[in-house]
Design a protein around this motif. Structure first.
Motif, PDB file in Angstrom:
ATOM      1  N   GLU A  94       3.056 -12.525  18.893  1.00 41.69           N
ATOM      2  CA  GLU A  94       4.383 -12.324  18.322  1.00 41.69           C
ATOM      3  C   GLU A  94       4.341 -12.018  16.824  1.00 41.69           C
ATOM      4  OE1 GLU A  94       3.498 -16.754  18.463  1.00 41.69           O
ATOM      5  OE2 GLU A  94       3.388 -15.035  19.831  1.00 41.69           O
ATOM      6  N   LYS A  95       3.230 -12.284  16.144  1.00 41.96           N
ATOM      7  CA  LYS A  95       3.112 -11.999  14.716  1.00 41.96           C
ATOM      8  C   LYS A  95       2.460 -10.647  14.428  1.00 41.96           C
ATOM      9  CE  LYS A  95       2.787 -16.776  13.018  1.00 41.96           C
ATOM     10  NZ  LYS A  95       1.951 -17.712  12.215  1.00 41.96           N
ATOM     11  N   LEU A  96       1.981  -9.977  15.443  1.00 39.18           N
ATOM     12  CA  LEU A  96       1.188  -8.775  15.212  1.00 39.18           C
ATOM     13  C   LEU A  96       2.002  -7.659  14.562  1.00 39.18           C
ATOM     14  CD1 LEU A  96      -1.498  -7.315  15.549  1.00 39.18           C
ATOM     15  CD2 LEU A  96      -0.775  -6.656  17.851  1.00 39.18           C
ATOM     16  N   ASN A  97       3.198  -7.381  15.073  1.00 40.05           N
ATOM     17  CA  ASN A  97       3.999  -6.285  14.516  1.00 40.05           C
ATOM     18  C   ASN A  97       4.396  -6.547  13.072  1.00 40.05           C
ATOM     19  OD1 ASN A  97       3.889  -4.904  16.960  1.00 40.05           O
ATOM     20  ND2 ASN A  97       5.746  -5.885  17.737  1.00 40.05           N
ATOM     21  N   GLY A  98       4.827  -7.756  12.769  1.00 39.69           N
ATOM     22  CA  GLY A  98       5.180  -8.085  11.394  1.00 39.69           C
ATOM     23  C   GLY A  98       3.989  -8.031  10.460  1.00 39.69           C
ATOM     24  N   PHE A  99       2.832  -8.458  10.953  1.00 39.08           N
ATOM     25  CA  PHE A  99       1.613  -8.409  10.149  1.00 39.08           C
ATOM     26  C   PHE A  99       1.236  -6.969   9.816  1.00 39.08           C
ATOM     27  CE2 PHE A  99      -3.136  -8.431  10.127  1.00 39.08           C
ATOM     28  CZ  PHE A  99      -3.308  -9.143   8.948  1.00 39.08           C
ATOM     29  N   TYR A 156     -10.194  -1.233   4.713  1.00 33.54           N
ATOM     30  CA  TYR A 156      -9.564  -0.869   3.439  1.00 33.54           C
ATOM     31  C   TYR A 156     -10.636  -0.309   2.512  1.00 33.54           C
ATOM     32  CZ  TYR A 156     -11.674  -5.313   2.157  1.00 33.54           C
ATOM     33  OH  TYR A 156     -12.566  -6.333   1.966  1.00 33.54           O
ATOM     34  N   ALA A 157     -10.195   0.266   1.417  1.00 32.84           N
ATOM     35  CA  ALA A 157     -11.099   0.824   0.408  1.00 32.84           C
ATOM     36  C   ALA A 157     -10.657   0.330  -0.958  1.00 32.84           C
ATOM     37  CB  ALA A 157     -11.089   2.354   0.453  1.00 32.84           C
ATOM     38  N   GLY A 158     -11.570  -0.316  -1.667  1.00 33.72           N
ATOM     39  CA  GLY A 158     -11.271  -0.762  -3.019  1.00 33.72           C
ATOM     40  C   GLY A 158     -10.964  -2.242  -3.099  1.00 33.72           C
ATOM     41  N   GLU A 159     -11.216  -2.791  -4.285  1.00 32.96           N
ATOM     42  CA  GLU A 159     -11.003  -4.217  -4.500  1.00 32.96           C
ATOM     43  C   GLU A 159      -9.520  -4.559  -4.529  1.00 32.96           C
ATOM     44  OE1 GLU A 159     -12.213  -8.083  -4.859  1.00 32.96           O
ATOM     45  OE2 GLU A 159     -13.423  -6.276  -4.485  1.00 32.96           O
ATOM     46  N   ARG A 160      -8.711  -3.659  -5.042  1.00 35.46           N
ATOM     47  CA  ARG A 160      -7.274  -3.913  -5.101  1.00 35.46           C
ATOM     48  C   ARG A 160      -6.674  -4.008  -3.709  1.00 35.46           C
ATOM     49  NH1 ARG A 160      -2.948  -0.286  -8.617  1.00 35.46           N
ATOM     50  NH2 ARG A 160      -1.121  -1.631  -8.246  1.00 35.46           N
ATOM     51  N   ALA A 161      -7.081  -3.121  -2.833  1.00 32.86           N
ATOM     52  CA  ALA A 161      -6.597  -3.175  -1.448  1.00 32.86           C
ATOM     53  C   ALA A 161      -7.084  -4.437  -0.759  1.00 32.86           C
ATOM     54  CB  ALA A 161      -7.054  -1.939  -0.678  1.00 32.86           C
ATOM     55  N   ARG A 162      -8.309  -4.842  -1.077  1.00 32.99           N
ATOM     56  CA  ARG A 162      -8.849  -6.077  -0.484  1.00 32.99           C
ATOM     57  C   ARG A 162      -8.002  -7.286  -0.877  1.00 32.99           C
ATOM     58  NH1 ARG A 162     -12.124 -10.111  -2.401  1.00 32.99           N
ATOM     59  NH2 ARG A 162     -13.322 -11.248  -0.811  1.00 32.99           N
ATOM     60  N   THR A 163      -7.616  -7.360  -2.147  1.00 28.26           N
ATOM     61  CA  THR A 163      -6.793  -8.478  -2.604  1.00 28.26           C
ATOM     62  C   THR A 163      -5.459  -8.509  -1.881  1.00 28.26           C
ATOM     63  OG1 THR A 163      -7.838  -8.335  -4.786  1.00 28.26           O
ATOM     64  CG2 THR A 163      -5.764  -9.546  -4.625  1.00 28.26           C
ATOM     65  N   LYS A 164      -4.852  -7.350  -1.697  1.00 32.48           N
ATOM     66  CA  LYS A 164      -3.558  -7.290  -1.015  1.00 32.48           C
ATOM     67  C   LYS A 164      -3.691  -7.684   0.452  1.00 32.48           C
ATOM     68  CE  LYS A 164      -1.510  -3.786  -4.036  1.00 32.48           C
ATOM     69  NZ  LYS A 164      -0.910  -2.438  -4.123  1.00 32.48           N
ATOM     70  N   VAL A 165      -4.755  -7.243   1.099  1.00 33.37           N
ATOM     71  CA  VAL A 165      -4.955  -7.578   2.510  1.00 33.37           C
ATOM     72  C   VAL A 165      -5.148  -9.085   2.674  1.00 33.37           C
ATOM     73  CG1 VAL A 165      -6.534  -7.330   4.459  1.00 33.37           C
ATOM     74  CG2 VAL A 165      -5.843  -5.313   3.153  1.00 33.37           C
ATOM     75  N   LEU A 166      -5.918  -9.693   1.784  1.00 36.82           N
ATOM     76  CA  LEU A 166      -6.143 -11.134   1.865  1.00 36.82           C
ATOM     77  C   LEU A 166      -4.860 -11.917   1.606  1.00 36.82           C
ATOM     78  CD1 LEU A 166      -9.612 -11.495   0.116  1.00 36.82           C
ATOM     79  CD2 LEU A 166      -9.107 -11.513   2.564  1.00 36.82           C
ATOM     80  N   LYS A 167      -4.026 -11.438   0.707  1.00 36.06           N
ATOM     81  CA  LYS A 167      -2.758 -12.108   0.440  1.00 36.06           C
ATOM     82  C   LYS A 167      -1.834 -12.028   1.643  1.00 36.06           C
ATOM     83  CE  LYS A 167      -2.544 -11.775  -4.615  1.00 36.06           C
ATOM     84  NZ  LYS A 167      -1.788 -11.235  -5.781  1.00 36.06           N
ATOM     85  N   VAL A 168      -1.771 -10.861   2.265  1.00 35.14           N
ATOM     86  CA  VAL A 168      -0.938 -10.710   3.455  1.00 35.14           C
ATOM     87  C   VAL A 168      -1.448 -11.601   4.577  1.00 35.14           C
ATOM     88  CG1 VAL A 168      -0.206  -9.094   5.242  1.00 35.14           C
ATOM     89  CG2 VAL A 168      -0.200  -8.389   2.851  1.00 35.14           C
ATOM     90  N   MET A 206      -3.019 -14.428   4.200  1.00 30.44           N
ATOM     91  CA  MET A 206      -2.705 -15.807   3.852  1.00 30.44           C
ATOM     92  C   MET A 206      -1.240 -16.115   4.108  1.00 30.44           C
ATOM     93  SD  MET A 206      -3.261 -17.788   0.227  1.00 30.44           S
ATOM     94  CE  MET A 206      -2.127 -16.637  -0.593  1.00 30.44           C
ATOM     95  N   VAL A 207      -0.351 -15.161   3.780  1.00 29.83           N
ATOM     96  CA  VAL A 207       1.068 -15.367   4.018  1.00 29.83           C
ATOM     97  C   VAL A 207       1.367 -15.459   5.512  1.00 29.83           C
ATOM     98  CG1 VAL A 207       3.340 -14.292   3.803  1.00 29.83           C
ATOM     99  CG2 VAL A 207       1.780 -14.322   1.848  1.00 29.83           C
ATOM    100  N   SER A 208       0.685 -14.640   6.301  1.00 30.70           N
ATOM    101  CA  SER A 208       0.916 -14.637   7.755  1.00 30.70           C
ATOM    102  C   SER A 208       0.206 -15.795   8.458  1.00 30.70           C
ATOM    103  CB  SER A 208       0.436 -13.301   8.347  1.00 30.70           C
ATOM    104  OG  SER A 208       1.107 -12.210   7.754  1.00 30.70           O
ATOM    105  N   ARG A 209      -0.663 -16.516   7.726  1.00 35.46           N
ATOM    106  CA  ARG A 209      -1.382 -17.675   8.292  1.00 35.46           C
ATOM    107  C   ARG A 209      -2.196 -17.281   9.510  1.00 35.46           C
ATOM    108  NH1 ARG A 209       3.142 -22.564   7.869  1.00 35.46           N
ATOM    109  NH2 ARG A 209       3.413 -22.443   5.586  1.00 35.46           N
TER     110      ARG A 209
END
Length: 260
Positions: free
Chosen positions: A197-202, A242-254, A256-259
């Motif tokens: 149920e979290k896949l689409n939102g993620f 992903y490509a790049g450190e900036r994209a990596r940070t954003k992916v990890l944050k998302v 973490m938010v999605s647990r």
């Protein structure tokens, strides 16, 4: 005829209460418990509450009553644990040996401590086992993604190597061809398990956070026991490239938010 009208009034104590006497006993406090217990075993006395207007906390033996309530709670806890384990309690013969209140209280306290420790260890083992099962699923499913990609890359490389040049101006040596890897940046990836149920939102959060600069692959793994709740949940294995450190940070944050 006299036998028909005999309703058993000769044995009158079966039909009404016996004559009783009001007796007041003066008992020392240190022997009151044993004395009342012995009188209760006789079964010929009825005790009268002289403190009916007082609450339970205002009575003389309020602490003892609290201790009895606590011991009753522990016994109910043991009964619930036995039913939860699917076991049956055997009936034991009543022995003449009695238990002192302090002895029984100490024994119940010891058993409750052991039971809570066993339950805690069992929960930690179950959680660790479920986490390892999830990790195994991630390794198997995500590994299949990379295996398939490796097979496709080898097939494409084979076709490019042994293909016939379409024009006479094509270079004969492979070294003369422009290197594809030279223009391709290094890709990173994040893998994990996510409830269905979290896949689409993620996926929507990843797309908005990275502005579409990511690639998500996922596959269902069926019903898996969740380590946090212990319930069966339908989950998917996902891999985010992903490509790049900036994209990596954003992916990890998302993530973490999605647990997930």
């Amino acid at each position: 005829m006299p036998g028909l009208l005999d309703f058993g009034f000769n044995n009158i104590e079966l039909w009404r209460s016996e004559e009783m006497q009001l007796v007041q006993l003066m008992i020392p406090a240190e022997s009151a418990h044993d004395t009342v217990g012995a009188l209760g075993d006789v079964g010929l006395l009825q005790f009268k509450d002289l403190n009916a207007d007082k609450s339970a906390f205002q009575r003389t033996y309020a602490n003892q009553v609290k201790r009895c309530d606590e011991m009753a709670r522990k016994i109910r806890f043991f009964h619930d644990q036995v039913e939860k384990a699917g076991m049956t309690v055997g009936i034991r013969a009543i022995t003449d040996k009695g238990y002192e209140m302090d002895e029984l209280e100490g024994k119940l306290e010891e058993l409750e401590t052991e039971m809570l420790e066993v339950n805690g260890n069992s929960e930690r083992l179950a959680r660790s086992y479920n986490e390892l099962v999830e990790l195994q699923l991630v390794l198997e499913k995500a590994g299949s993604f990379f295996d398939q990609a490796r097979i496709d890359a080898q097939s494409e490389s084979f076709e490019r190597t042994y293909s016939v040049p379409e024009t006479m101006d094509a270079p004969l040596l492979e070294s003369a061809l422009p290197s594809a890897t030279a223009n391709t940046g290094r890709l990173g990836f994040v893998a994990g398990l996510i409830p269905q149920e979290k896949l689409n939102g993620f996926e929507r959060l990843l797309f908005r956070a990275t502005r579409g600069n990511m690639f998500l692959r996922q596959t269902p793994v069926g019903s898996v026991k969740d380590p946090a709740t212990g319930e069966q949940v339908e989950k998917h294995v996902f891999v985010v490239f992903y490509a790049g450190e900036r994209a990596r940070t954003k992916v990890l944050k998302v993530r973490m938010v999605s647990r997930v």
